[in-house]
Design an enzyme around this catalytic site. Structure first.
Site, PDB file in Angstrom:
ATOM      1  CB  CYS A   1      32.124  52.928  31.165  1.00  0.00           C
ATOM      2  SG  CYS A   1      31.704  51.551  32.208  1.00  0.00           S
TER       3      CYS A   1
ATOM      4  CB  CYS B   1      35.805  49.239  34.562  1.00  0.00           C
ATOM      5  SG  CYS B   1      34.496  49.212  33.333  1.00  0.00           S
TER       6      CYS B   1
HETATM    7  C1  LIG Z   1      36.395  43.497  35.480  1.00  0.00           C
HETATM    8  C2  LIG Z   1      37.044  44.667  34.806  1.00  0.00           C
HETATM    9  C3  LIG Z   1      36.405  45.258  33.725  1.00  0.00           C
HETATM   10  C4  LIG Z   1      36.978  46.342  33.091  1.00  0.00           C
HETATM   11  N1  LIG Z   1      36.347  46.863  31.987  1.00  0.00           N
HETATM   12  C5  LIG Z   1      36.927  47.863  31.305  1.00  0.00           C
HETATM   13  C6  LIG Z   1      36.334  48.339  30.102  1.00  0.00           C
HETATM   14  O1  LIG Z   1      35.293  47.851  29.663  1.00  0.00           O
HETATM   15  N2  LIG Z   1      36.945  49.345  29.428  1.00  0.00           N
HETATM   16  C7  LIG Z   1      38.124  49.876  29.874  1.00  0.00           C
HETATM   17  O2  LIG Z   1      38.653  50.763  29.197  1.00  0.00           O
HETATM   18  N3  LIG Z   1      38.708  49.457  31.029  1.00  0.00           N
HETATM   19  C8  LIG Z   1      38.147  48.457  31.747  1.00  0.00           C
HETATM   20  N4  LIG Z   1      38.750  47.987  32.891  1.00  0.00           N
HETATM   21  C9  LIG Z   1      39.846  48.755  33.513  1.00  0.00           C
HETATM   22  C10 LIG Z   1      41.212  48.528  32.890  1.00  0.00           C
HETATM   23  O3  LIG Z   1      41.520  47.166  32.834  1.00  0.00           O
HETATM   24  C11 LIG Z   1      42.259  49.279  33.715  1.00  0.00           C
HETATM   25  O4  LIG Z   1      41.848  50.612  33.864  1.00  0.00           O
HETATM   26  C12 LIG Z   1      43.624  49.245  33.045  1.00  0.00           C
HETATM   27  O5  LIG Z   1      44.089  47.920  33.001  1.00  0.00           O
HETATM   28  C13 LIG Z   1      44.595  50.165  33.789  1.00  0.00           C
HETATM   29  O6  LIG Z   1      45.900  49.983  33.341  1.00  0.00           O
HETATM   30  P1  LIG Z   1      47.137  50.079  34.376  1.00  0.00           P
HETATM   31  O7  LIG Z   1      48.360  49.786  33.568  1.00  0.00           O
HETATM   32  O8  LIG Z   1      47.047  51.311  35.157  1.00  0.00           O
HETATM   33  O9  LIG Z   1      46.892  48.879  35.396  1.00  0.00           O
HETATM   34  P2  LIG Z   1      47.066  47.328  35.087  1.00  0.00           P
HETATM   35  O10 LIG Z   1      46.691  47.035  33.684  1.00  0.00           O
HETATM   36  O11 LIG Z   1      46.342  46.635  36.182  1.00  0.00           O
HETATM   37  O12 LIG Z   1      48.639  47.071  35.218  1.00  0.00           O
HETATM   38  C14 LIG Z   1      49.387  47.381  36.360  1.00  0.00           C
HETATM   39  C15 LIG Z   1      50.685  46.585  36.293  1.00  0.00           C
HETATM   40  O13 LIG Z   1      51.588  47.058  37.294  1.00  0.00           O
HETATM   41  C16 LIG Z   1      52.227  45.952  37.869  1.00  0.00           C
HETATM   42  N5  LIG Z   1      52.672  46.302  39.230  1.00  0.00           N
HETATM   43  C17 LIG Z   1      51.928  46.341  40.360  1.00  0.00           C
HETATM   44  N6  LIG Z   1      52.695  46.694  41.406  1.00  0.00           N
HETATM   45  C18 LIG Z   1      53.942  46.903  40.922  1.00  0.00           C
HETATM   46  C19 LIG Z   1      55.172  47.265  41.525  1.00  0.00           C
HETATM   47  N7  LIG Z   1      55.266  47.478  42.827  1.00  0.00           N
HETATM   48  N8  LIG Z   1      56.275  47.380  40.747  1.00  0.00           N
HETATM   49  C20 LIG Z   1      56.195  47.153  39.405  1.00  0.00           C
HETATM   50  N9  LIG Z   1      55.039  46.785  38.788  1.00  0.00           N
HETATM   51  C21 LIG Z   1      53.931  46.662  39.541  1.00  0.00           C
HETATM   52  C22 LIG Z   1      51.183  44.849  37.856  1.00  0.00           C
HETATM   53  O14 LIG Z   1      51.778  43.558  37.915  1.00  0.00           O
HETATM   54  C23 LIG Z   1      50.473  45.100  36.536  1.00  0.00           C
HETATM   55  O15 LIG Z   1      51.008  44.365  35.479  1.00  0.00           O
HETATM   56  C24 LIG Z   1      38.216  46.873  33.543  1.00  0.00           C
HETATM   57  C25 LIG Z   1      38.882  46.267  34.625  1.00  0.00           C
HETATM   58  C26 LIG Z   1      38.297  45.168  35.245  1.00  0.00           C
HETATM   59  C27 LIG Z   1      39.031  44.510  36.404  1.00  0.00           C
END
Ligand SMILES: Cc1cc2nc3c(=O)[nH]c(=O)nc-3n(C[C@H](O)[C@H](O)[C@H](O)COP(=O)(O)OP(=O)(O)OC[C@H]3O[C@@H](n4cnc5c(N)ncnc54)[C@H](O)[C@@H]3O)c2cc1C
Length: 409
Positions: free
Chosen positions: A345, A165
Site C-alpha cells: 500500500c 487498497c
Molecule cells: C482507489 C483505488 C486505489 C487503489 N490503490 C492501489 C495501490 O496503490 N496499490 C495496489 O497494489 N492496489 C491498489 N488498488 C487495488 C487494485 O486495483 C486491486 O486490488 C486490483 O485491481 C485487483 O485485481 P482483480 O483482477 O482482482 O480485480 P479488478 O482489477 O477489479 O478486475 C476484475 C475484473 O473482473 C471482471 N468481472 C467482474 N464480474 C465478472 C463476471 N461475472 N464474469 C467475468 N468477469 C467479471 C471485471 O469487469 C473486471 O475487469 C486500488 C484500488 C482502488 C479502487
C-alpha cells in the site's frame, strides 16, 4: 478462423489485473494450453492511479486501456459475464446462457462495490460535493471538489474491512489536505476522517508516520464510525458510532465535501457458489491459492478469500504462484509454490512523498528495498507515480514476473 474448443484447458473468470496477469503467467509456462478469459468490459483500468487522479497528479485517461490490447498472446477473450459456477461439473454459465467446460478454473472477477448499502449514496454521487476515488468516472470529480473547496467541512470515510487498497480512504484525505496546505486554505477547512474500524492502519508499524501527517494536517479521527446515509442536496451525512458497551448511536453531520469509500463484497455469483467461504469470497489454501475441495480451481486478486491485503501488488506475487501450482496439478504433481500473503500500500502522505507499506500475512513486514519502510520518501513517490504503471502494464500483465519469484512450499 480460430476454433472454440468444447473443453478449455483453462477458463479464467475476469480480465482485470489478476485475470490478465495469471493468464500471461500460465501461457508463459505452457504456451500450447487453450486459455479463455471471460471479461465483459472492453475497458481495463489501472485502479491504483485513481488516488493520484483524485489528488490532481495523474491523467485519468492513462488509467484506462482497451481490453483487446491486453489479452495475452495465445489466450482467447470471451466478451461475456459469468453468472454461475458449477465446480462439480467443471462448468461455468455465461450471461447469454452458454456454458463453458474446463479442465482448470481460475476465479478472478474482483469485488463488488456495495453502493446500495449506504442510503442515498447512489443518487448523490458525482454532485453536491459527494465523490469517491473508487469509481473511474468520479476520481476527477474528487479533484474538482478539492480545488473548489476554500472553506467548510470535508469528510472522508472508510467502511468495514475487507476493502481493496485499505489505505486508499486516508490517501484521499492526505492528498486533499496537502493541496489545501499549499494553497493556504487548510486552516479554513474542518477535516474529519470517519473510520468504521478501530485503528488508522492495520499494520501497527506504519501508524506513527501516518499520525505525524494527521497532526500536520490537523485532521480529526473518528473511529468505529460508519457512514450509513447521505443526503446530497442537504449536504448531510449520517454516521453510526459503535460505543464501547456494544450499543450504537446515529448522528448527522453537515459537509461541503464528502469522499466516500463504499462497503465491498464478493460478486453475487461467487457468494452464491459452492466455491465461496463463509464470508462469500472464494475459499483457497492461503499458501497455494488452490481451492480446498476442488483441486482444479484456483483464485487470486480481490475475489480470493486469502487474508492478504487486496491490492494489485498482491496480484503481482499471486499470479506466478497460481501459474506454478496449476501447471503442477496439470502434470499430476502436488503444488510447489507458496504465497506468503504479500500486499503493498503506497501511502501518498503528500504530493511527492510516499510511505511504502509492504507486508504479508499477519502484518509481517516484507520490504522490497533495504530501507526503513516507515519513512516517507520521494523515491517511493517516483515508484508509485512513474514506475508502477509501467511495471503493471509492461511486466505484470505480460507474464514478466519482476520481483515475484514464488517461494517453495
Ligand atoms: C482507489 C483505488 C486505489 C487503489 N490503490 C492501489 C495501490 O496503490 N496499490 C495496489 O497494489 N492496489 C491498489 N488498488 C487495488 C487494485 O486495483 C486491486 O486490488 C486490483 O485491481 C485487483 O485485481 P482483480 O483482477 O482482482 O480485480 P479488478 O482489477 O477489479 O478486475 C476484475 C475484473 O473482473 C471482471 N468481472 C467482474 N464480474 C465478472 C463476471 N461475472 N464474469 C467475468 N468477469 C467479471 C471485471 O469487469 C473486471 O475487469 C486500488 C484500488 C482502488 C479502487
Amino acid at each position: 478462423m480460430t476454433m472454440t474448443p468444447t473443453l478449455w484447458d483453462v477458463v479464467v473468470i475476469g480480465g482485470g489485473a489478476a485475470g490478465i496477469a495469471v493468464a500471461a503467467s500460465i501461457l508463459k509456462r505452457k504456451p500450447h494450453l487453450s486459455v479463455a478469459i471471460v471479461e465483459p468490459s472492453d475497458r481495463h483500468f489501472y485502479q491504483p492511479a485513481w488516488t493520484l487522479v483524485g489528488g490532481g497528479c495523474f491523467n485519468p485517461a492513462n488509467t484506462c486501456k482497451a481490453t483487446s490490447k491486453l489479452i495475452p498472446n495465445g489466450a482467447k477473450w470471451l466478451r461475456s459475464r459469468v453468472t454461475e459456477m458449477e465446480p462439480t461439473h467443471n462448468r461455468v454459465t455465461l450471461e447469454d446462457g452458454q456454458s463453458l467446460n474446463y479442465q482448470f478454473l481460475v476465479v478472478a472477477p474482483g469485488l463488488e462495490l456495495n453502493l446500495g448499502a449506504i442510503e442515498g449514496l447512489e443518487s448523490s454521487l458525482g454532485k453536491h460535493g459527494v465523490t469517491s476515488n473508487y469509481l473511474f468516472e468520479l476520481a476527477s470529480y474528487t479533484w474538482e471538489c478539492v480545488r473548489n473547496l476554500q472553506r467548510g467541512r470535508a469528510l472522508f470515510t472508510q467502511p468495514p474491512m475487507p476493502i481493496k487498497c485499505a489505505g486508499a480512504p486516508q490517501k484521499a484525505m492526505y492528498l486533499s489536505c496537502h493541496h489545501w496546505e499549499e494553497t493556504g486554505t487548510l486552516g479554513n477547512i474542518d477535516v474529519q476522517f470517519h473510520n468504521a474500524g478501530a485503528v488508522l492502519f492495520g499494520v501497527a508499524d506504519f501508524v506513527p508516520p501516518l499520525m505525524e501527517y494527521v497532526k500536520r494536517y490537523n485532521a480529526n479521527l473518528n473511529f468505529n464510525s460508519t457512514l450509513i446515509a447521505v443526503d446530497g442536496p442537504a449536504r448531510e451525512a449520517t454516521f453510526r458510532r459503535t460505543n464501547g458497551d456494544g450499543t450504537s448511536t446515529d448522528h448527522t453531520e453537515p459537509f461541503d465535501m464528502l469522499h466516500v469509500v463504499p462497503p465491498q463484497r464478493a460478486p453475487q455469483f461467487v457468494r452464491d457458489s459452492e466455491l465461496a467461504n463463509e464470508a462469500g469470497w472464494v475459499a483457497v489454501d492461503e499458501a497455494t491459492l488452490q481451492h480446498p475441495r476442488f483441486a482444479n480451481v484456483f483464485s487470486l486478486g480481490d475475489a480470493c478469500g486469502a487474508s492478504n491485503a487486496k491490492t494489485a501488488a498482491a496480484v503481482r506475487k499471486q499470479a506466478p504462484v497460481v501459474a506454478e501450482n496449476l501447471c503442477a496439478v496439470l502434470e499430476n504433481r502436488a503444488p510447489t509454490a507458496r504465497y506468503e500473503g504479500y500486499g503493498a500500500c503506497p501511502l501518498t502522505v503528500e504530493k511527492g512523498k510516499v510511505v511504502l507499506a509492504e507486508f504479508g500475512y499477519q502484518g509481517k513486514l516484507q520490504p522490497s528495498f533495504p530501507l526503513d519502510p516507515t519513512v516517507p520518501r520521494r523515491s517511493m513517490w517516483w515508484l508509485k507515480r512513474h514506475a508502477m504503471p509501467k511495471i503493471y502494464f509492461e511486466l505484470m500483465l505480460k507474464g514478466h514476473e519482476w520481483l515475484a519469484r514464488p517461494g517453495k512450499l
